[in-house]
Design an enzyme around this catalytic site. Structure first.
Site, mmCIF file in Angstrom:
data_model
loop_
_atom_site.group_PDB
_atom_site.id
_atom_site.type_symbol
_atom_site.label_atom_id
_atom_site.label_comp_id
_atom_site.label_asym_id
_atom_site.label_seq_id
_atom_site.Cartn_x
_atom_site.Cartn_y
_atom_site.Cartn_z
ATOM 1 N N LEU A 602 0.829 -1.216 0.000
ATOM 2 C CA LEU A 602 0.000 0.000 0.000
ATOM 3 C C LEU A 602 0.855 1.253 0.000
ATOM 4 C CD1 LEU A 602 -2.767 -0.889 2.616
ATOM 5 C CD2 LEU A 602 -3.007 -0.806 0.133
ATOM 6 N N GLY A 603 1.991 1.149 0.664
ATOM 7 C CA GLY A 603 2.824 2.345 0.727
ATOM 8 C C GLY A 603 4.074 2.067 1.535
ATOM 9 N N GLY A 605 6.580 3.897 4.479
ATOM 10 C CA GLY A 605 6.832 4.998 5.398
ATOM 11 C C GLY A 605 8.264 4.960 5.854
ATOM 12 N N PHE A 607 9.380 3.933 8.455
ATOM 13 C CA PHE A 607 9.709 2.778 9.299
ATOM 14 C C PHE A 607 9.571 1.463 8.571
ATOM 15 C CE2 PHE A 607 7.144 5.874 11.765
ATOM 16 C CZ PHE A 607 8.226 6.648 12.125
ATOM 17 N N GLY A 608 9.086 1.500 7.368
ATOM 18 C CA GLY A 608 8.951 0.239 6.653
ATOM 19 C C GLY A 608 7.755 0.278 5.731
ATOM 20 N N LYS A 624 1.430 -2.543 9.003
ATOM 21 C CA LYS A 624 2.653 -1.739 8.913
ATOM 22 C C LYS A 624 3.776 -2.562 9.532
ATOM 23 C CE LYS A 624 4.034 2.919 10.277
ATOM 24 N NZ LYS A 624 3.449 4.141 10.825
ATOM 25 N N ASP A 722 3.851 15.972 12.981
ATOM 26 C CA ASP A 722 4.046 15.784 11.546
ATOM 27 C C ASP A 722 2.697 15.845 10.834
ATOM 28 O OD1 ASP A 722 5.501 15.507 9.242
ATOM 29 O OD2 ASP A 722 5.765 13.338 9.417
#
Ligand SMILES: *[C@@H]1O[C@H](CO)[C@@H](O)[C@H](O)[C@H]1NC(C)=O
Ligand SMILES: *[C@@H]1O[C@H](CO)[C@@H](O)[C@H](O)[C@H]1NC(C)=O
Ligand SMILES: *[C@@H]1O[C@H](CO)[C@@H](O)[C@H](O)[C@H]1NC(C)=O
Ligand SMILES: *[C@@H]1O[C@H](CO)[C@@H](O)[C@H](O)[C@H]1NC(C)=O
Ligand SMILES: *[C@@H]1O[C@H](CO)[C@@H](O)[C@H](O)[C@H]1NC(C)=O
Ligand SMILES: *[C@@H]1O[C@H](CO)[C@@H](O)[C@H](O)[C@H]1NC(C)=O
Ligand SMILES: *[C@@H]1O[C@H](CO)[C@@H](O)[C@H](O)[C@H]1NC(C)=O
Length: 916
Positions: A602-603, A605, A607-608, A624, A722
């Protein structure tokens, strides 16, 4: 009005206001931003005015004082506007009676018009004299001696807040009354004389020419009223049917219909002569005037014919004019005329002019200083809430502290030069108050003296009163208060920083055994203690110790015995409640199953990677997975896990479970099918349709609620650090949720509102300059980031533009808006289908959020309530089609029948120009 802020304050308000919600929803500007009120119109239904096709509303939603009356039948004239047929009058002891106009754009110019026709409504045959105030500033004295005269008072002012009051002040010369109240937004470029500290009050606005063309909306999109005037014995009328165009950078936008007519003396040697009187009054001891004269040549001058004339005021030449053919130009003074009790204006042709002077239109204004600053908005909100709760009506109208001479009874205010006035004392002793002690007292942050003695107050003493750091006297004697005295207050009483009086409260618990908190707020701390997963205990140890210290240091209250027992059953080795984790625990193998061996990415970030998955029961999830190569992310990963386990809000992405399986760490979230807000704004995915303004507003509002919850609803509160469009996710129903708490930090709301960290975190384009400079993130840093997101929603542009030089979106929007150009910033993909007022308002909120200094930025709570108002504004117009933006009103050639012309005072008015 049922805004969010008032709902937040006290639930009773929700009940009290419920009946008024419908009305409040209608008490909004229309699609032009106009508010039109027929004062004294009974019932709930408004009507459409025959001549202008504007909707007039009854005034009940705008004022809570006064009574309705019809004027005497002999004064009703069929030709005049319907709103002159009835009035609202304000008998009784109140010095000041006010209307509140809401949903305005702070800092914008508005034209306000109040109309009056006495019409012997009270049968006394004695028209009153009273004063009119625009907000906290004197506007004019209303002294209309002829009961048949319909008089319009008009002012152009910059509105400092998002609402404005118009107040009638009883000066002891009769009962104030009013026929109508109208408000029209103006572009900031118009009437350059008007700024934050100076308004203009209209003395006369004359359209020279045939006496049967009264012009207002829609011929004048700004709905100024232009009184026709000519003295046919002295002047000739000159007219054209050709359109008279505006000059470039026109700051008056005089309608062509006004410019198409003019007057001139019959021969070139003749003069035009006008004058007005300017007697000083107590309220305006040295009247000062601005005149705006509008000229256009309407005759095509052939051969060597010329028209050239001088303008003189009191025999001093102030200008020389040769009007351009079919172009509207204006001559006006920037330095006001002062010091004379009469002003004579003369227009006289120069020696080589072959044509006489002309004039098309004239406006005369008196300068209206608007230097009074209203009371601190937070104080106003708090005291208004208190007023409603205790149903105080007497004299509590208008601004609580300003002007000084009209400050509300029983209040004391401070008037510092550097700050807006603030409420410092309240004495409501012997006032028959019923019910609980309002928690809104707590919001009067400058309060020093609070006397509520000898009323009928019940319930407990709010703990929150101890937050009032300036409080030196609090008298609660002679009530029926129960429970115990908050320990913080007792402590202050003991160290003599507070004079605390509470005798004659028979049910108040004042001995040792019950000096504990009696309210629930403290319990909340214990109940919401972090829900800690066993796997994280070691890692959370540090966090817990910090938490414990924090609670230990601020906890001056004692948990009631049975509550303590309940907690002690669950207390673990760390002294903390290890309440069973509701979230599910997954093994790495489970994750492989769920994600079909990490098939759909999906994406990614910091962190992974994030993968798509489906749980056994069919729930879609996002997994995630912490990248093993990224050691850096462990801390943030755990922070996020920790936070997510204890916060729950519909606008925050929720955690379904977690995985800590050997090396593997993962978090399993609810799946947000519509991806990030950033993807929608950038419109990179061509399958996606464009978001409508309403959807954007809804997304903004929901994200704001999520952030507000982080700042205020969580314990301890959190700073996201953020906030950006990629961290706002949308679900299948486009509901917005804040995600990515990896950088969040807890802060202690009570003491420091900021915390120090050594590494600057955040995303370029969203970073609060103050945080950048100080390295101290505050909740206002989130507000800043959120402001940028709002600008993205409006403009559809990224936070940093390259046009061709890099420029921040904030600057870019500021540049456009400073020229009044809102259309230039709005995302063209919305195809103009939005309510211009709500866009203005959101832009205004966004720019406030992105103010350079954090103290100038609103809190998320304020942002939420403002956005809710915008949403109301938008919903209010849903279905009415695309709104006409301000200043872009369709032109109509319809000639409206002459309105209340003969009744209007200009030709007979003592202070108006008249011919001699
Ligand atoms: C306005 O229009 C209505 C309906 O056409 C009519 O009955 C009424 O007399 C009109 N009012 C005025 C003031 O012209
Ligand atoms: C009101 O106007 C009348 C007529 O112009 C004047 O005589 C009177 O003094 C005015 N009253 C006040 C209170 O200004
Ligand atoms: C408003 O205009 C007046 C007159 O030009 C000027 O003296 C004043 O400083 C201005 N105020 C602001 C806030 O710009
Ligand atoms: C200008 O006016 C003078 C006198 O009125 C006339 O003699 C002359 O012809 C005019 N010139 C033009 C170019 O029309
Ligand atoms: C204006 O004109 C009137 C009449 O001619 C005259 O009496 C008066 O003195 C003039 N006022 C000023 C200030 O020039
Ligand atoms: C005559 O008119 C011209 C242009 O209109 C101007 O420049 C000139 O100064 C005028 N002369 C006199 C004496 O007014
Ligand atoms: C005082 O409050 C009690 C309870 O709310 C109520 O029953 C009583 O009527 C009130 N007394 C007065 C004088 O308002």
């Amino acid at each position: 009005m049922a805004t969010r802020s008032s709902l937040l304050l006290l639930s009773y308000l929700a009940v009290a206001a419920a009946a008024g919600v419908l009305q409040a929803a209608r008490a909004q500007p229309d699609s032009n931003g106009f508010i039109s009120i027929d004062c004294g119109l009974s019932g709930k239904a408004g009507y459409v005015d025959n001549a202008t096709k504007l909707s007039y509303l009854p005034d009940a939603g705008f004022t809570d004082a006064g009574t309705n009356h019809n004027i005497s039948a002999e004064y009703i004239s069929p030709g005049s506007s319907r709103f002159f047929d009835n009035v609202r009058s304000f008998p009784g002891a109140a010095l000041r009676s006010c209307y509140t106009l809401r949903s305005l754009v702070p800092g914008l110019k508005y034209l306000v018009r109040a109309c009056f026709r006495y019409g012997n409504y009270d049968g006394l045959r004695r028209p009153p004299v009273f004063d009119l105030y625009a907000g906290v500033n004197f506007w004019t004295t209303v002294n209309i001696t002829d009961p048949a005269v319909a008089h319009a008072m008009e002012a152009i002012v910059v509105v400092p807040e998002d609402s404005m009051q118009v107040c009638l002040v009883n000066t002891g010369a009769g009962t104030p009354y009013i026929s109508s109240l109208e408000l029209r937004p103006l572009k900031n470029s118009l009437y350059p004389h008007v700024n934050a500290t100076q308004g203009l009050a209209m003395v006369a606005r004359v359209n020279f020419g045939p006496a049967d063309t009264f012009i207002r909306y829609p011929d004048d999109p700004h709905d100024r009223t232009w009184m026709p005037w000519i003295d046919p014995m002295i002047y000739e009328e000159i007219t054209t049917t050709k359109t008279v165009q505006s000059v470039e950078n026109d700051v008056f936008e005089t309608p062509s219909a006004v410019m198409q007519t003019a007057i001139a003396p019959p021969n070139a040697s003749g003069t035009i002569y006008l004058h007005w009187d300017a007697e000083p009054t107590t309220n305006d001891p040295s009247p000062a005037f601005i005149t705006v004269m509008h000229f256009s040549e309407l005759q095509l001058l052939r051969g060597n014919n010329t028209r050239n004339f001088n303008i003189s005021i009191n025999n001093q030449v102030v200008g020389n004019i040769s009007p351009d053919y079919l172009y509207a130009d204006a001559s006006f003074n920037t330095n006001p005329y002062r010091g004379s009790s009469q002003y004579n204006i003369t227009f006289r042709a120069t020696a080589n002019s072959t044509m006489p002077p002309i004039i098309n239109a004239l406006e005369i204004f008196s300068i209206m200083p608007t230097v009074n600053v209203p009371t601190d908005a937070k104080d106003v909100l708090a005291i208004t809430t208190i007023k409603k709760q205790y149903k105080v009506k007497e004299n509590w109208m208008g601004d609580p502290c300003v002007p000084k001479t009209m400050a509300w009874d029983w209040l004391t205010c401070s008037y510092a030069i550097s700050n807006p006035p603030a409420i410092t004392g309240i004495n409501l002793s012997f006032n028959g108050l019923n019910g609980y002690i309002s928690t809104s007292f707590t919001n009067l942050s400058a309060l020093q003296y609070l006397n509520l003695s000898y009323n009928n107050l019940t319930g407990s003493i709010p703990e929150s009163l101890s937050k009032l750091s300036s409080l030196t006297v609090i008298d609660l004697s002679g009530n029926h208060l129960t429970g115990s005295i908050p320990s913080e207050l007792l402590k202050r009483a003991q160290d003599r920083s507070l004079d605390l009086r509470y005798d004659n409260n028979p049910d108040l618990c004042i001995n040792e055994t019950c000096t504990s908190s009696n309210g629930t707020p403290n319990l909340a701390i214990y109940i919401s203690v972090p829900v800690v997963a066993v796997m994280m205990i070691l890692l959370l140890l540090v966090y817990c110790l910090i938490r414990r210290r924090k609670i230990g240091s601020t906890n001056n209250t004692i948990i009631p015995h049975d509550e303590r027992r309940k907690h002690s059953q669950q207390v673990d080795n760390f002294g903390y409640a290890t309440v069973h984790l509701k979230n599910r625990q997954f093994t790495y193998k489970d994750l492989q199953m769920i994600t079909n061996n990490f098939q759909q990415l999906l994406g990614k970030g910091g962190f992974g990677y994030v993968y798509y998955g489906i749980l056994e029961e069919g729930t879609q999830v996002a997994v995630k997975l912490r990248s093993q190569s990224s050691n850096q992310g462990v801390k943030e990963f755990l922070v996020e896990a920790q936070i997510l386990t204890r916060i729950h809000h519909k606008n925050l992405v929720s955690l379904i479970g977690y995985c800590k399986d050997g090396e593997y760490m993962a978090l399993v979230y609810e799946y947000m099918s519509e991806g990030t807000l950033q993807e929608h704004i950038a419109g990179r995915d061509h399958n996606r349709r464009n978001l409508t303004w309403r959807e954007r507003l809804q997304i903004g509002f929901e994200s704001a609620q999520g952030l507000e919850y982080l700042h205020r609803g969580c314990n301890p509160p959190l700073i996201h650090r953020d906030v950006k469009a990629t961290n706002i996710l949308l679900d299948v129903k486009l509901q917005a949720k804040i995600s990515d708490f990896g950088l969040s930090k807890a802060f202690n709301r009570d003491s420091d509102t900021h915390l120090s960290t050594s590494i600057l975190v955040g995303t370029p384009g969203y970073i609060d300059p103050e945080y950048h400079a100080t390295m101290m993130p505050t909740s206002k840093s989130d507000v800043y980031g959120f402001g940028v997101v709002l600008l993205e929603l409006i403009t559809g542009k990224p936070p940093i533009l390259r046009v061709p030089e890099p420029i921040s979106l904030i600057h870019w929007v500021q540049q456009h808006l400073s020229h009044g150009n809102i259309e230039g910033v709005v995302d063209a993909r919305m195809c103009g289908s939005y309510e211009m007022n709500s866009v203005w308002k959101v832009a205004d909120i966004a720019l406030k959020c992105t103010a350079q200094t954090s103290t100038q930025r609103p809190t998320m709570t304020e942002v939420v309530s403002q956005l809710e108002e915008c949403l109301d504004l938008e919903l209010d117009h849903a279905g009415s089609g695309a709104a006409l933006p301000i200043g872009y009103v369709r032109k109509s050639s319809t000639i409206f029948e002459m309105d209340h012309l003969e009744r209007m005072p200009m030709p007979s008015m003592s202070s108006g120009p008249s011919a001699r």
